[in-house]
Each structure stands twice: as structure tokens, then as C-alpha cells.
Scaffold this motif. Structure first.
Motif, short mmCIF file in Angstrom:
data_model
loop_
_atom_site.label_atom_id
_atom_site.label_comp_id
_atom_site.label_asym_id
_atom_site.label_seq_id
_atom_site.Cartn_x
_atom_site.Cartn_y
_atom_site.Cartn_z
N PRO A 50 -1.33 -3.11 -12.15
CA PRO A 50 -1.68 -4.52 -11.92
C PRO A 50 -0.55 -5.34 -11.30
CG PRO A 50 -2.41 -3.82 -14.09
CD PRO A 50 -1.65 -2.67 -13.50
N ARG A 51 0.68 -4.89 -11.53
CA ARG A 51 1.84 -5.54 -10.91
C ARG A 51 1.64 -5.73 -9.41
NH1 ARG A 51 7.48 -5.27 -11.96
NH2 ARG A 51 7.02 -4.31 -13.96
N TYR A 52 0.94 -4.79 -8.77
CA TYR A 52 0.79 -4.84 -7.31
C TYR A 52 -0.54 -5.46 -6.87
CZ TYR A 52 4.51 -1.56 -8.16
OH TYR A 52 5.65 -0.99 -8.63
N PHE A 53 -1.42 -5.76 -7.83
CA PHE A 53 -2.70 -6.34 -7.45
C PHE A 53 -2.46 -7.75 -6.91
CE2 PHE A 53 -5.08 -3.85 -11.07
CZ PHE A 53 -4.63 -2.67 -10.51
N GLY A 54 -3.07 -8.05 -5.77
CA GLY A 54 -2.90 -9.38 -5.19
C GLY A 54 -1.82 -9.46 -4.13
N LEU A 55 -1.13 -8.36 -3.88
CA LEU A 55 -0.09 -8.36 -2.84
C LEU A 55 -0.71 -8.52 -1.46
CD1 LEU A 55 2.50 -5.47 -3.43
CD2 LEU A 55 3.03 -7.88 -3.03
N HIS A 56 -0.18 -9.41 -0.65
CA HIS A 56 -0.68 -9.58 0.72
C HIS A 56 -0.14 -8.51 1.64
CE1 HIS A 56 -2.37 -13.86 0.52
NE2 HIS A 56 -2.19 -13.43 -0.71
N ASP A 57 1.01 -7.97 1.27
CA ASP A 57 1.63 -6.94 2.11
C ASP A 57 2.09 -5.82 1.19
OD1 ASP A 57 3.08 -5.37 3.81
OD2 ASP A 57 4.65 -6.86 4.22
N MET A 58 1.23 -4.77 1.11
CA MET A 58 1.53 -3.69 0.16
C MET A 58 2.87 -3.02 0.44
SD MET A 58 -1.01 -3.51 -1.97
CE MET A 58 -1.31 -1.87 -2.63
N ALA A 59 3.28 -3.00 1.71
CA ALA A 59 4.49 -2.25 2.09
C ALA A 59 5.73 -2.71 1.32
CB ALA A 59 4.73 -2.39 3.59
N ILE A 60 5.77 -3.98 0.93
CA ILE A 60 6.99 -4.49 0.29
C ILE A 60 7.00 -4.22 -1.22
CG2 ILE A 60 7.18 -6.29 2.05
CD1 ILE A 60 6.45 -8.34 -0.14
N GLY A 61 5.86 -3.77 -1.78
CA GLY A 61 5.70 -3.63 -3.22
C GLY A 61 6.83 -2.93 -3.96
N PRO A 62 7.23 -1.71 -3.53
CA PRO A 62 8.22 -0.97 -4.31
C PRO A 62 9.57 -1.69 -4.46
CG PRO A 62 7.08 0.51 -2.81
CD PRO A 62 6.65 -0.89 -2.45
N VAL A 63 9.90 -2.59 -3.51
CA VAL A 63 11.16 -3.33 -3.63
C VAL A 63 10.91 -4.73 -4.20
CG1 VAL A 63 13.08 -4.37 -2.34
CG2 VAL A 63 12.30 -2.06 -1.77
N ALA A 64 9.90 -5.43 -3.67
CA ALA A 64 9.74 -6.84 -4.02
C ALA A 64 9.28 -7.05 -5.46
CB ALA A 64 8.75 -7.49 -3.06
N CYS A 65 8.45 -6.15 -5.97
CA CYS A 65 7.81 -6.39 -7.27
C CYS A 65 8.66 -5.99 -8.47
CB CYS A 65 6.46 -5.68 -7.32
SG CYS A 65 5.29 -6.32 -6.10
N GLY A 66 9.76 -5.30 -8.25
CA GLY A 66 10.57 -4.84 -9.38
C GLY A 66 9.84 -3.77 -10.17
N GLY A 67 10.50 -3.24 -11.19
CA GLY A 67 9.89 -2.17 -11.98
C GLY A 67 9.82 -0.89 -11.18
N ARG A 68 9.11 0.09 -11.72
CA ARG A 68 9.06 1.39 -11.06
C ARG A 68 7.64 1.68 -10.59
NH1 ARG A 68 8.24 6.92 -11.62
NH2 ARG A 68 7.05 6.64 -13.53
N ALA A 69 7.47 1.82 -9.30
CA ALA A 69 6.17 2.23 -8.78
C ALA A 69 6.00 3.72 -9.02
CB ALA A 69 6.08 1.92 -7.29
N ALA A 70 4.83 4.14 -9.47
CA ALA A 70 4.58 5.57 -9.70
C ALA A 70 4.59 6.31 -8.36
CB ALA A 70 3.24 5.75 -10.39
N LEU A 71 4.97 7.57 -8.42
CA LEU A 71 5.05 8.37 -7.20
C LEU A 71 3.82 9.24 -7.03
CD1 LEU A 71 8.75 9.58 -7.39
CD2 LEU A 71 7.78 8.30 -5.48
#
Ligand SMILES: [Zn+2]
Length: 475
Positions: free
Chosen positions: A413-434
Motif C-alpha cells: 500500500p505504500r506505493y498505491f497512489g503513486l503518479h510515477d511508479m519509477a521513483i517508488g523504491p527511492v522516494a517512498c522509503g522502506g524496502r520494496a520487495a524484489l
């Protein structure tokens, strides 16, 4: 290296690690063959080709971590050092616990650190290991390389250590005693002969890296070290200018600035990089830029120890190659590359914003919101690191490069609502699953799991190791 052909299909976005307009690639597919990125674009699967479905995933170059101390992975949040600045923390934590390490605790610490890095999408780690002392009962260098090999990671051993102590030697416990200079140099030659592989696909490199340039060896020996490193074709690394103490010490001991001291002893150049470089004078930044000496920027450790924030914008403008490092987990309880990149992104902006002054007082800008883009941070943490480590064929996602690729699954859910998914792993903090992490084209992490790894057993081992080490340190 895998000889199979593998197709990453339908990536939602691709970050390349390159500058400018090339920072993103439309993809959406990437073909990897014989460990190398063979094609990018709209590709049709070949018969029997392995497929990785990257729908809803974003592709990054695997991170290159240019400064770590893996042994510190069992020294996180150590209470005596938790609220201290660099010098007091060094005595309270890493140095106080040196003698508590034996072969099994060192191995466990290395393994924990490598796994944290892998799970953040990191392929390459330069470990600045300074856990060496005379007549050490285990071979720390060999443990680092063998643990790296077991996990399929690229290990750059920055062989630390000191040939002089800051206090009188007879008062020191064995684990704090300096090494003999001839022994240090002989061990460097041994390590290069035994482990150093200069090939582009290499998973093993060795670097000359006395722990801290101002204090670890006399000037004449530093010059000899630089000479030997260059004759062996290896790079040079050390700590420099982490706090104001470096400026004070260089002035008091040598009547120079720290960077001048490096220049005097042949420790500048495009084959040299330093961790931290937080406190620099403007003339020092100019010299580092002219000589193309690199930086391993460690914003979380610098924050945790209250050292400050390196001025990456000024350094990069001057010509300094920029990379990211997590530093040891004893001063960074988030010692993974996604966290580090997130911190780098925020802190360069905060740093610039701190310089903003009201217009009535001569101010000319409102804040630092334009200080570092996500693309800048990705480039520093991938291509920048590969350049600094001399890994010419890794660090970017482009045709012809080694397939060191992280595929993040942004399904939290941390990434739900992102306008630009590409920035998620850096902008959102925490650890994105691989979805997957590959190194030299070999899949190391799959669906966020490292096959064969028992994390529960490791957690128990870590808890028991911490108890044992606390008892040993209290003696
Ligand atoms: Zn360090």
C-alpha cells in the motif's frame, strides 16, 4: 555466469543509472544472455526462454555500495555508543567490541550484512574491513570472499588496518594493536595474488585501504602503500574528513588540510575514493575535483553520528565522482541501499534548504527542492559506484552491460497512489520487495526469497551472538 537466455517482460518502468534523458528507458522488455544485457525494447520471447513477468514492477540497476564495514552487522544500536559522536562512538562500540569477534561471529556478521544488502537490490559491496590485528586467529579476508561467493555477490575487499596506534602499544589489548608494516604490505600482495580478478565480470577485487589516512600509518608508509597499489593495479580507499576533527588533526599534526595531506602522499586520483568527505574547505573540493578523486557518500551514518551532510552538489560540480555507501551497521541501523538512497535524496535537499536566507537578508532562493532528483540518486548509487570501483561493465541497465538488475514489486500500500511508479523504491522509503535480483545474469533473489536461506535460524544465531559478545566486552 548463466548461459541461458532470460527475458524480463513488460516492465512498468526502467531506470538505467545513466544521466540526463537516458536515465529512463521505455523498454518494456530486457533480454539477458550469457550474463549480459543483449537487447532492450519490445521483444518477443524465444522458444524455451526463461520469462520474468515484470508487469507492475520497476527495473533498476542493482546498487553498488562503495563503503561498508560488514563486521558491524552484530553491533547495531549498541547502547554505549548510541548517543555519541564519531570519536566517542568509535571507542564505545567498534573498538570496544573488536576482541569479541571470533571466526563464527565474524562470519555471521558478514552474512547478515550481505543478506540485508541483497534484499535491498544490491549486487556489489566494497567492504572496508579493518578487523585485522597481529596474530589474528582467523582469516577475515577469506571469510568475506567465501561468504560473498556463497551468495553470488560481487565483493570488493578494501583491506583496512593500521601500522601505528594512537596510544602506546603496550597498553593495548591484542585486538587493538597495530600491524607490522612489512606484514601489512606482504598481506596486500598475498590478497591480490589469491583473490583479485581484474576482469570486467569479476566478483572479487582487492583494494589498498588503511583505515583512516591521517592516523593509520606514517606518511612515508602511506606513500609506499600508494606505490604498491598502483604497481599491483588495484585501487585505494580510506576514511577522510568525516567530522571537523580531521581538519583539526591535520592542522595540528602536519600543518596542512586533510586533502593537502593526501596530495603530499600520492593519495589522490581517479583510482582513489574516500568515505564521507563531510567537512571540506572550498580549496579541498577544487583539488578533489581536479584529481577526479571519488566520494562514498554515507548520509545515514553521517546523520546517526551527527557528523553533518556532505555537499554532493558542490563536489559533483567540481568533477568529483559520486557514489553511495551504507557504512557499518554500528552507525547505521538501516544498512541497506534503498534506505541509503532515500536518505541521500532527502538530505541533499535539506542541506540546500538550510542555506536559504530571507530575501530581505540577501537570500536568492526559497529552498532545496531541486537539489537532487531520484535519477541523480539512482545514478550515484549504481553507475557512480561502478565507476569509482573500476567496474567498467556494471552499474547501468543498457545493452552490452553485465545484467546486474533489481526488479522491484511495488505491491505494498505504500506505493498505491503513486503518479510515477519509477521513483517508488527511492522516494517512498522502506524496502520494496524484489521480484528478482540478478548479478552477472544469475538470479540470486527470486520472489523476495534467497533460496536455501533459513532466516529464522539466522535470527536466533544473531541473538545468541549479541549476548556472547556483550559478555565478552564486559569482562
Ligand atoms: Zn566507515
Amino acid at each position: 555466469m548463466s548461459s541461458d537466455s532470460l527475458l524480463i517482460k513488460n516492465a512498468h518502468a526502467i531506470m538505467t543509472g545513466l544521466p540526463g534523458d537516458a536515465a529512463r528507458h521505455a523498454g518494456p522488455d530486457i533480454r539477458v544472455r550469457n550474463g549480459v544485457i543483449e537487447a532492450m525494447g519490445s521483444l518477443t520471447a524465444l522458444p524455451d526462454e526463461r520469462l520474468i513477468d515484470a508487469r507492475d514492477c520497476v527495473v533498476y540497476p542493482a546498487w553498488v555500495n562503495t563503503h561498508h564495514h560488514l563486521f558491524q552487522s552484530l553491533l547495531k544500536g549498541e547502547p554505549q555508543g548510541l548517543n555519541k559522536s564519531l570519536t566517542a562512538w568509535l571507542s564505545a562500540t567498534p573498538y570496544r567490541f573488536r576482541a569479541t569477534f571470533d571466526e563464527s561471529t565474524f562470519r555471521l556478521a558478514v552474512r547478515i550484512g550481505l543478506i540485508e544488502l541483497l534484499r535491498s537490490g544490491c549486487a556489489t559491496v566494497a567492504d572496508h574491513n579493518y578487523l585485522y590485528w597481529p596474530d589474528m586467529p582467523f582469516d577475515a579476508s577469506d571469510i568475506l570472499f567465501s561468504e560473498g561467493e556463497a551468495l553470488g555477490m560481487r565483493i570488493v575487499l578494501c583491506r583496512g588496518g593500521a601500522t601505528q596506534g594512537r596510544v602506546i602499544e603496550k597498553d593495548l589489548p591484542q585486538a587493538l594493536r597495530p600491524e607490522n608494516f612489512d606484514h601489512y604490505m606482504a598481506d596486500m600482495e598475498r590478497l591480490v595474488r589469491r583473490y583479485h580478478d581484474p576482469k570486467p565480470t569479476s566478483l572479487r577485487r582487492v583494494v589498498m585501504a588503511p583505515t583512516t589516512l591521517l592516523h593509520s600509518a606514517p606518511g612515508a608508509q602511506l606513500r609506499e602503500m600508494a606505490k604498491l597499489a598502483r604497481s599491483l593495479g588495484i585501487r585505494l580507499h580510506s576514511h577522510l574528513s568525516e567530522t571537523v576533527d580531521y581538519l583539526d588533526a591535520a592542522r595540528a599534526k602536519f600543518d596542512m588540510t586533510p586533502v593537502q595531506f593526501c596530495a603530499e602522499h600520492d593519495w589522490l586520483g581517479d583510482d582513489v575514493w574516500f568515505a564521507h568527505l563531510v567537512k571540506l574547505l572550498p580549496q579541498e573540493i577544487a583539488i578533489l575535483g581536479q584529481t577526479r578523486t571519488g566520494i562514498a557518500h554515507c548520509p545515514q551514518s553521517n546523520g546517526r553520528l551527527g557528523s553533518g551532510i556532505a555537499d554532493l552538489l558542490a563536489l559533483e560540480k567540481a568533477g568529483v565522482p559520486v557514489s553511495l555507501g551504507v557504512d557499518g551497521a554500528a552507525s547505521n541501523e538501516a544498512a541497506d541501499m534503498q534506505s541509503e538512497a532515500h536518505a541521500a535524496w532527502l538530505l541533499q535537499r535539506a542541506r540546500k534548504g538550510m542555506l536559504a536566507k530571507p530575501r530581505y537578508d540577501g537570500g536568492s532562493f526559497e529552498g532545496g527542492g531541486d537539489a537532487a532528483s531520484i535519477e541523480d540518486v539512482v545514478r550515484w548509487g549504481s553507475a557512480g559506484g561502478a565507476q569509482i570501483l573500476g567496474l567498467q561493465q556494471s552499474g547501468t541497465v543498457q545493452v552490452g552491460m553485465l545484467a546486474d538488475i533489481a526488479i522491484y514489486r511495488l505491491d505494498d500500500p505504500r506505493y498505491f497512489g503513486l503518479h510515477d511508479m519509477a521513483i517508488g523504491p527511492v522516494a517512498c522509503g522502506g524496502r520494496a520487495a524484489l521480484k528478482a535480483l540478478m548479478i552477472n545474469g544469475r538470479v540470486i533473489v527470486e520472489n523476495d526469497v534467497i533460496p536455501g536461506l533459513d532466516l529464522d535460524a539466522m535470527r536466533h544465531d544473531a541473538m545468541s551472538a549479541v549476548r556472547t559478545m556483550q559478555q565478552r566486552a564486559a569482562r
